[in-house]
Design an enzyme around this catalytic site. Structure first.
Site, PDB file in Angstrom:
ATOM      1  N   VAL A  16       0.825  -1.205   0.000  1.00 51.14           N
ATOM      2  CA  VAL A  16       0.000   0.000   0.000  1.00 51.14           C
ATOM      3  C   VAL A  16       0.859   1.256   0.000  1.00 51.14           C
ATOM      4  O   VAL A  16       0.711   2.135  -0.857  1.00 51.14           O
ATOM      5  CB  VAL A  16      -0.955  -0.009   1.223  1.00 51.14           C
ATOM      6  CG1 VAL A  16      -1.722   1.298   1.310  1.00 51.14           C
ATOM      7  CG2 VAL A  16      -1.907  -1.189   1.134  1.00 51.14           C
TER       8      VAL A  16
ATOM      9  N   ASP B 181      10.411   3.784   6.193  1.00 49.83           N
ATOM     10  CA  ASP B 181      10.178   2.467   6.771  1.00 49.83           C
ATOM     11  C   ASP B 181      11.327   2.203   7.737  1.00 49.83           C
ATOM     12  O   ASP B 181      12.469   2.565   7.449  1.00 49.83           O
ATOM     13  CB  ASP B 181      10.173   1.403   5.660  1.00 49.83           C
ATOM     14  CG  ASP B 181       9.459   0.138   6.069  1.00 49.83           C
ATOM     15  OD1 ASP B 181       8.448  -0.206   5.431  1.00 49.83           O
ATOM     16  OD2 ASP B 181       9.916  -0.515   7.049  1.00 49.83           O
TER      17      ASP B 181
ATOM     18  N   PHE C 104      -8.117   0.835  -1.986  1.00 51.92           N
ATOM     19  CA  PHE C 104      -8.885  -0.289  -2.529  1.00 51.92           C
ATOM     20  C   PHE C 104      -8.060  -1.015  -3.581  1.00 51.92           C
ATOM     21  O   PHE C 104      -8.590  -1.536  -4.546  1.00 51.92           O
ATOM     22  CB  PHE C 104     -10.195   0.217  -3.130  1.00 51.92           C
ATOM     23  CG  PHE C 104     -11.080   0.905  -2.121  1.00 51.92           C
ATOM     24  CD1 PHE C 104     -11.874   0.160  -1.258  1.00 51.92           C
ATOM     25  CD2 PHE C 104     -11.098   2.278  -2.014  1.00 51.92           C
ATOM     26  CE1 PHE C 104     -12.682   0.783  -0.314  1.00 51.92           C
ATOM     27  CE2 PHE C 104     -11.903   2.916  -1.077  1.00 51.92           C
ATOM     28  CZ  PHE C 104     -12.699   2.171  -0.222  1.00 51.92           C
ATOM     29  N   LEU C 105      -6.736  -0.981  -3.426  1.00 47.51           N
ATOM     30  CA  LEU C 105      -5.899  -1.546  -4.487  1.00 47.51           C
ATOM     31  C   LEU C 105      -5.724  -3.056  -4.345  1.00 47.51           C
ATOM     32  O   LEU C 105      -5.650  -3.598  -3.247  1.00 47.51           O
ATOM     33  CB  LEU C 105      -4.545  -0.838  -4.537  1.00 47.51           C
ATOM     34  CG  LEU C 105      -3.711  -0.675  -3.274  1.00 47.51           C
ATOM     35  CD1 LEU C 105      -2.815  -1.882  -3.086  1.00 47.51           C
ATOM     36  CD2 LEU C 105      -2.888   0.583  -3.380  1.00 47.51           C
TER      37      LEU C 105
ATOM     38  N   GLY D  66      -7.884 -15.562  -0.363  1.00 52.92           N
ATOM     39  CA  GLY D  66      -6.736 -15.521   0.543  1.00 52.92           C
ATOM     40  C   GLY D  66      -6.162 -14.128   0.504  1.00 52.92           C
ATOM     41  O   GLY D  66      -6.859 -13.172   0.176  1.00 52.92           O
TER      42      GLY D  66
ATOM     43  N   CYS E  92      -5.709  -9.147   2.782  1.00 56.63           N
ATOM     44  CA  CYS E  92      -6.846  -8.285   3.140  1.00 56.63           C
ATOM     45  C   CYS E  92      -8.125  -9.027   3.517  1.00 56.63           C
ATOM     46  O   CYS E  92      -8.596  -8.903   4.649  1.00 56.63           O
ATOM     47  CB  CYS E  92      -7.143  -7.326   1.993  1.00 56.63           C
ATOM     48  SG  CYS E  92      -5.893  -6.064   1.840  1.00 56.63           S
TER      49      CYS E  92
ATOM     50  N   ARG F 236       0.646 -14.874   1.853  1.00 50.47           N
ATOM     51  CA  ARG F 236      -0.151 -14.705   3.068  1.00 50.47           C
ATOM     52  C   ARG F 236      -1.563 -15.263   2.882  1.00 50.47           C
ATOM     53  O   ARG F 236      -2.234 -14.954   1.907  1.00 50.47           O
ATOM     54  CB  ARG F 236      -0.216 -13.224   3.463  1.00 50.47           C
ATOM     55  CG  ARG F 236       1.056 -12.762   4.136  1.00 50.47           C
ATOM     56  CD  ARG F 236       1.002 -11.296   4.435  1.00 50.47           C
ATOM     57  NE  ARG F 236       1.095 -10.492   3.228  1.00 50.47           N
ATOM     58  CZ  ARG F 236       1.070  -9.148   3.229  1.00 50.47           C
ATOM     59  NH1 ARG F 236       0.916  -8.502   4.365  1.00 50.47           N
ATOM     60  NH2 ARG F 236       1.184  -8.476   2.109  1.00 50.47           N
TER      61      ARG F 236
HETATM   62  C1  UDX Z   1      -8.474  -7.142  -2.204  1.00 51.09           C
HETATM   63  C2  UDX Z   1      -9.490  -6.106  -2.733  1.00 51.09           C
HETATM   64  O1  UDX Z   1      -9.893  -6.456  -4.058  1.00 51.09           O
HETATM   65  C3  UDX Z   1      -8.900  -4.709  -2.698  1.00 51.09           C
HETATM   66  O2  UDX Z   1      -9.873  -3.759  -3.100  1.00 51.09           O
HETATM   67  C4  UDX Z   1      -8.460  -4.429  -1.262  1.00 51.09           C
HETATM   68  O3  UDX Z   1      -7.925  -3.153  -1.129  1.00 51.09           O
HETATM   69  C5  UDX Z   1      -7.446  -5.470  -0.816  1.00 51.09           C
HETATM   70  O4  UDX Z   1      -8.037  -6.764  -0.915  1.00 51.09           O
HETATM   71  P1  UDX Z   1      -6.372  -8.487  -3.175  1.00 51.09           P
HETATM   72  O5  UDX Z   1      -6.247  -9.097  -1.816  1.00 51.09           O
HETATM   73  O6  UDX Z   1      -5.152  -8.007  -3.861  1.00 51.09           O
HETATM   74  O7  UDX Z   1      -7.370  -7.207  -3.109  1.00 51.09           O
HETATM   75  O8  UDX Z   1      -7.044  -9.581  -4.101  1.00 51.09           O
HETATM   76  P2  UDX Z   1      -8.308  -9.772  -5.046  1.00 51.09           P
HETATM   77  O9  UDX Z   1      -7.875  -9.745  -6.441  1.00 51.09           O
HETATM   78  O10 UDX Z   1      -9.429  -8.909  -4.663  1.00 51.09           O
HETATM   79  O11 UDX Z   1      -8.651 -11.284  -4.687  1.00 51.09           O
HETATM   80  C6  UDX Z   1      -8.840 -11.701  -3.335  1.00 51.09           C
HETATM   81  C7  UDX Z   1      -8.998 -13.187  -3.242  1.00 51.09           C
HETATM   82  O12 UDX Z   1     -10.261 -13.602  -3.708  1.00 51.09           O
HETATM   83  C8  UDX Z   1      -7.981 -14.010  -4.038  1.00 51.09           C
HETATM   84  O13 UDX Z   1      -7.541 -15.070  -3.217  1.00 51.09           O
HETATM   85  C9  UDX Z   1      -8.749 -14.537  -5.221  1.00 51.09           C
HETATM   86  O14 UDX Z   1      -8.249 -15.759  -5.687  1.00 51.09           O
HETATM   87  C10 UDX Z   1     -10.136 -14.689  -4.616  1.00 51.09           C
HETATM   88  N1  UDX Z   1     -11.234 -14.601  -5.596  1.00 51.09           N
HETATM   89  C11 UDX Z   1     -11.465 -13.420  -6.240  1.00 51.09           C
HETATM   90  C12 UDX Z   1     -12.053 -15.697  -5.832  1.00 51.09           C
HETATM   91  O15 UDX Z   1     -11.871 -16.770  -5.245  1.00 51.09           O
HETATM   92  N2  UDX Z   1     -13.088 -15.571  -6.719  1.00 51.09           N
HETATM   93  C13 UDX Z   1     -13.355 -14.420  -7.373  1.00 51.09           C
HETATM   94  O16 UDX Z   1     -14.312 -14.382  -8.149  1.00 51.09           O
HETATM   95  C14 UDX Z   1     -12.506 -13.305  -7.121  1.00 51.09           C
END
Ligand code: UDX
Length: 435
Positions: free
Chosen positions: A11, A30, A149-150, A254, A257, A324
Site C-alpha cells: 500500500v 520504513d 482499494f488496491l 486468501g 486483506c 499470506r
Molecule cells: C483485495 C481487494 O480487491 C482490494 O480492493 C483491497 O484493497 C485489498 O483486498 P487483493 O487481496 O489483492 O485485493 O485480491 P483480489 O484480487 O481482490 O482477490 C482476493 C482473493 O479472492 C484471491 O484469493 C482470489 O483468488 C479470490 N477470488 C477473487 C475468488 O476466489 N473468486 C473471485 O471471483 C474473485
C-alpha cells in the site's frame, strides 16, 4: 504537496510512487533498513507489476525519496500511515504499529499538517488518533481516513484509476487538502466522516468476500445436482444488479486483506454487541472450501498416506509473490497431516512455510510433477493454463488432476488421459477417455 508515507509495503510503496507520478514531492519511510537500502537503489522488496519502473522513474525525477523515519520529511503537509495492522488472536486488528507512528508524527509534523490512515483500521481509529494527538498537545493536527482499494498485481492501475475516492474527514479544510492531493485522478468522490470511511473499506471487502463464499456454496450444491457453476455465475452476472465480478468459484479467497478484514469486522461488530452472523458464515465457508482438494483426493485414492501430491501455485492469486493466507498452505498442511508427500510449483514464490518447516518451490512445472500421484491447481497462473498436459503426464506416476480454480478445460485433460475433477461442475470426477 509535500507528502510523507510511513510504511513501504504494497500500500505505502504503490501509493507513494503513484502520488509522486501525480507531481507531489513524496518521502516514503520504513524502519526496515534493508528495504530502504534496496529502494534507494531502485530495487523492489515486493513483486508488483510495473512498480520497479515507476519507482525508478520517480526517483530519477527527484519526486520520490526514501528514509528511515518521519524526520526524513519534517516539512510534510500530509502524512499517510500505511503500516501493517496484523490480526490479534481474537481477529481484531493490532494497532500497535499505527499508534507508534502517530506518536512519532506528533513529535515531527509541522503545525496544521494532516495525518491520514491508509492502513485498514477499526472503525473509530481516526477519532482515537485525534484524541491521542490532543493528549500530546497536538490538537492542531488534522486526522483523515483515506482507505485504499488496491489489488495486488494491479495496484498501480487501481491507484491511478480508482473506482472511487473515499475521504473521511473531521473538517472541511481537510477535504480540500485531500482533493489537492488527488488532483488528476478521475473518480467519484465520497466525502464523509472518518468512521463512515473506515466502515466503507471493511464493508467493501466483506461484501466481495461474501460474493466469493456465496458462489462457492452454490458450486458445492451444483456438483450434487448436476449443474454447472461457471454457467450459473455467467447467468447470474448478466443481471447488473448482481454483476459478474467476484463470482468465480474455487478454493476461496486468501491474501493480506479479505481474511484479515472479514475477521476484524466480525470482531468490530462483537464489540458493539452485534453478532455478524452472515459474515461469520462467510469466513467459515471460506475456511472449509480451501480443503475441498483434500476431500476429493481422499474420495479418489482412499487413504492419502504415501500419496505424492504436487500443488500447482503457491501464492494466494496470480500476479503476486504474496503467500499470506494462501489456500496452498492449508491444503499442504492437511495433506501432510494425512501422511501425503507434498511438492510445490510456483513461477514466483521461492519457498513456502508449512507446519514450521520451509519447503522449496520449483519454478519448473514439469520437474515439480515428477513422480506425482496427483496435481492440484491452486493458483491460476497463466503458465498453468498453457501447460502441455501430454508432457506433464509422462512425469506423473498417476494422472490425476484437481483444478481448484476452474480454469482448465476438462475435455483437454480427459483427452490427455487424466482423471480430472474441478469445482462445481457435473460429475465430481471425470474419468479419462478410453485410449
Ligand atoms: C483485495 C481487494 O480487491 C482490494 O480492493 C483491497 O484493497 C485489498 O483486498 P487483493 O487481496 O489483492 O485485493 O485480491 P483480489 O484480487 O481482490 O482477490 C482476493 C482473493 O479472492 C484471491 O484469493 C482470489 O483468488 C479470490 N477470488 C477473487 C475468488 O476466489 N473468486 C473471485 O471471483 C474473485
Amino acid at each position: 504537496m509535500k507528502t510523507l508515507i510511513i510504511g513501504t509495503g504494497y500500500v505505502g510503496l504503490v501509493t507513494g510512487a503513484c502520488f509522486a507520478s501525480l507531481g507531489h514531492q513524496v518521502v516514503c519511510v520504513d524502519k526496515d533498513v534493508r528495504k530502504i537500502e534496496m529502494l534507494q537503489t531502485g530495487r523492489m522488496p515486493i513483486y508488483e507489476l510495473g512498480l520497479t519502473e515507476l519507482v525508478q522513474e520517480q526517483l530519477a525525477a527527484g519526486r520520490l525519496r526514501f528514509g528511515l523515519d518521519a524526520s526524513a520529511c519534517p516539512e510534510a503537509e500530509i502524512a499517510l500511515i500505511a503500516v501493517g495492522t496484523p490480526p490479534l488472536p481474537n481477529g481484531e486488528a493490532n494497532l500497535a504499529h499505527v499508534f507508534a507512528v502517530v506518536e512519532q508524527l506528533g513529535q515531527t509534523l509541522p503545525t496544521g499538517a494532516v495525518i491520514g490512515t491508509k492502513s485498514t483500521v477499526p472503525v473509530g481509529t481516526a477519532v482515537r488518533i485525534s484524541e491521542h494527538l490532543k493528549g500530546m498537545g497536538r490538537g492542531d493536527l488534522k486526522v483523515v481516513s483515506i482507505p485504499e482499494f488496491l489489488r495486488e498485481g494491479s495496484a498501480i492501475e487501481d491507484t491511478l484509476h480508482p473506482y472511487r475516492l473515499v475521504f473521511g474527514v473531521q473538517d472541511g479544510e481537510s477535504a480540500t487538502i485531500l482533493e489537492r492531493l488527488h488532483e488528476g485522478l478521475q473518480a467519484p468522490m465520497v466525502v464523509c466522516d472518518t468512521q463512515t470511511a473506515e466502515m466503507i473499506k471493511y464493508a467493501s471487502n466483506a461484501f466481495l468476500a461474501t460474493k466469493i463464499s456465496f458462489i462457492n456454496e452454490i458450486a458445492n450444491i451444483c456438483e450434487r445436482v448436476d449443474a454447472d457453476v461457471s454457467q450459473v455465475a455467467h447467468g447470474m452476472g448478466l443481471d447488473p444488479r448482481i454483476g459478474s465480478s467476484f463470482l468465480k468459484a474455487g478454493l476461496g479467497y486468501g491474501g493480506s486483506c479479505f481474511p484479515k478484514d472479514t475477521r476484524a469486522l466480525v470482531s468490530i461488530a462483537g464489540h458493539v454487541d452485534y453478532d455478524f452472523e452472515l459474515l461469520r458464515s462467510v469466513v467459515a465457508v471460506n475456511q472449509r472450501q480451501r480443503l475441498e482438494p483434500v476431500h476429493r483426493l481422499r474420495e479418489w485414492f482412499g487413504s492419502l498416506a504415501g500419496i505424492k501430491v504436487t500443488l500447482l501455485g503457491v501464492t494466494f492469486k496470480p500476479g503476486t509473490d504474496d503467500i499470506r493466507e494462501s489456500p496452498a498452505v492449508d491444503v499442504a498442511e492437511a495433506l501432510l497431516d494425512e501422511g501425503a508427500q507434498v511438492q510445490f510449483y510456483d513461477p514466483v514464490a521461492p519457498v513456502v512455510g508449512v507446519q514450521g518447516a520451509e519447503f522449496g518451490v520449483s519454478h519448473d512445472v514439469y520437474e515439480s510433477l515428477l513422480g506425482a500421484d496427483a496435481a492440484v491447481l491452486v493458483t491460476e497462473w497463466p503458465e498453468l493454463l498453457e501447460l502441455d498436459w501430454q508432457r506433464a503426464r509422462l512425469r506423473m506416476k498417476q494422472p490425476f488432476v484437481f483444478d481448484g480454480r476452474n480454469v482448465l478445460d476438462p475435455l483437454v485433460l480427459q483427452n490427455a488421459g487424466y482423471t480430472f475433477a474441478n469445482i462445481g461442475h457435473k460429475s465430481r470426477t471425470f474419468a479419462p477417455m478410453p485410449m
